[in-house]
Scaffold this active site. Sequence first.
Site, PDB file in Angstrom:
ATOM      1  N   HIS A  99     -16.238 -10.591   1.606  1.00  0.00           N
ATOM      2  CA  HIS A  99     -15.851 -10.647   0.185  1.00  0.00           C
ATOM      3  C   HIS A  99     -17.086 -10.494  -0.676  1.00  0.00           C
ATOM      4  CE1 HIS A  99     -16.529 -14.744   1.690  1.00  0.00           C
ATOM      5  NE2 HIS A  99     -17.069 -15.009   0.514  1.00  0.00           N
ATOM      6  N   LEU A 100     -16.872  -9.840  -1.813  1.00  0.00           N
ATOM      7  CA  LEU A 100     -17.937  -9.648  -2.794  1.00  0.00           C
ATOM      8  C   LEU A 100     -17.647 -10.570  -3.971  1.00  0.00           C
ATOM      9  CD1 LEU A 100     -20.435  -7.874  -3.362  1.00  0.00           C
ATOM     10  CD2 LEU A 100     -18.911  -6.305  -4.577  1.00  0.00           C
TER      11      LEU A 100
HETATM   12  P1  AMP Z   1     -18.510 -17.804   0.576  1.00  0.00           P
HETATM   13  O1  AMP Z   1     -19.049 -19.205   0.472  1.00  0.00           O
HETATM   14  O2  AMP Z   1     -19.439 -16.732   0.146  1.00  0.00           O
HETATM   15  O3  AMP Z   1     -17.889 -17.556   1.935  1.00  0.00           O
HETATM   16  O4  AMP Z   1     -17.331 -17.733  -0.504  1.00  0.00           O
HETATM   17  C1  AMP Z   1     -16.046 -18.223  -0.282  1.00  0.00           C
HETATM   18  C2  AMP Z   1     -15.469 -18.465  -1.647  1.00  0.00           C
HETATM   19  O5  AMP Z   1     -14.054 -18.568  -1.519  1.00  0.00           O
HETATM   20  C3  AMP Z   1     -15.946 -19.754  -2.323  1.00  0.00           C
HETATM   21  O6  AMP Z   1     -16.587 -19.433  -3.555  1.00  0.00           O
HETATM   22  C4  AMP Z   1     -14.655 -20.545  -2.533  1.00  0.00           C
HETATM   23  O7  AMP Z   1     -14.640 -21.259  -3.745  1.00  0.00           O
HETATM   24  C5  AMP Z   1     -13.608 -19.454  -2.489  1.00  0.00           C
HETATM   25  N1  AMP Z   1     -12.271 -19.874  -2.079  1.00  0.00           N
HETATM   26  C6  AMP Z   1     -11.939 -20.654  -1.032  1.00  0.00           C
HETATM   27  N2  AMP Z   1     -10.597 -20.810  -0.970  1.00  0.00           N
HETATM   28  C7  AMP Z   1     -10.079 -20.094  -1.990  1.00  0.00           C
HETATM   29  C8  AMP Z   1      -8.752 -19.842  -2.457  1.00  0.00           C
HETATM   30  N3  AMP Z   1      -7.673 -20.364  -1.870  1.00  0.00           N
HETATM   31  N4  AMP Z   1      -8.589 -19.068  -3.562  1.00  0.00           N
HETATM   32  C9  AMP Z   1      -9.661 -18.539  -4.188  1.00  0.00           C
HETATM   33  N5  AMP Z   1     -10.936 -18.729  -3.788  1.00  0.00           N
HETATM   34  C10 AMP Z   1     -11.142 -19.492  -2.710  1.00  0.00           C
END
Ligand code: AMP
Length: 113
Positions: A99-100
């Site tokens: 994800h970006l």
């Molecule tokens: P990373 O730490 O780069 O893997 O980013 C994962 C991101 O996903 C974090 O910023 C979380 O806040 C976000 N995240 C986790 N669960 C959800 C969800 N159900 N909906 C939207 N964002 C989410």
Amino acid sequence: MADDCLFCRIVRKEIPVNFVAEDEHSVAFKDINPQAPVHILVIPREHVASLDQAKDAAMLGRLSLMAAEIARKEGVAAGGYRTVMNTNSHAGQTVFHVHLHLLGGRSMHWPPG
Ligand code: AMP
Ligand code: ZN
């Protein structure tokens, strides 16, 4: 598609999330724990665990172009924004579906923490 992957479940609409943008390849939605006034995640529909696992240049390019389009739509393009892809544990990756992050609407620091 991975059965137990949170973002695959969002792509499949098993978890109700409003998409701020979508096309046949990618979807974008607001981060649940925003770190800036605009904090949107852009992901491929296809399951790829991380940048370290990615092989598809077009898929990666599409994430950046969708982020740029959303930044213009959200009104943060002229002021500036940051796109971030965290990869594996030292970078703090917590969701293993590539994800970006699109972050905008405030000044950013450099170097990042
Ligand atoms: P990373 O730490 O780069 O893997 O980013 C994962 C991101 O996903 C974090 O910023 C979380 O806040 C976000 N995240 C986790 N669960 C959800 C969800 N159900 N909906 C939207 N964002 C989410
Ligand atoms: Zn996935």
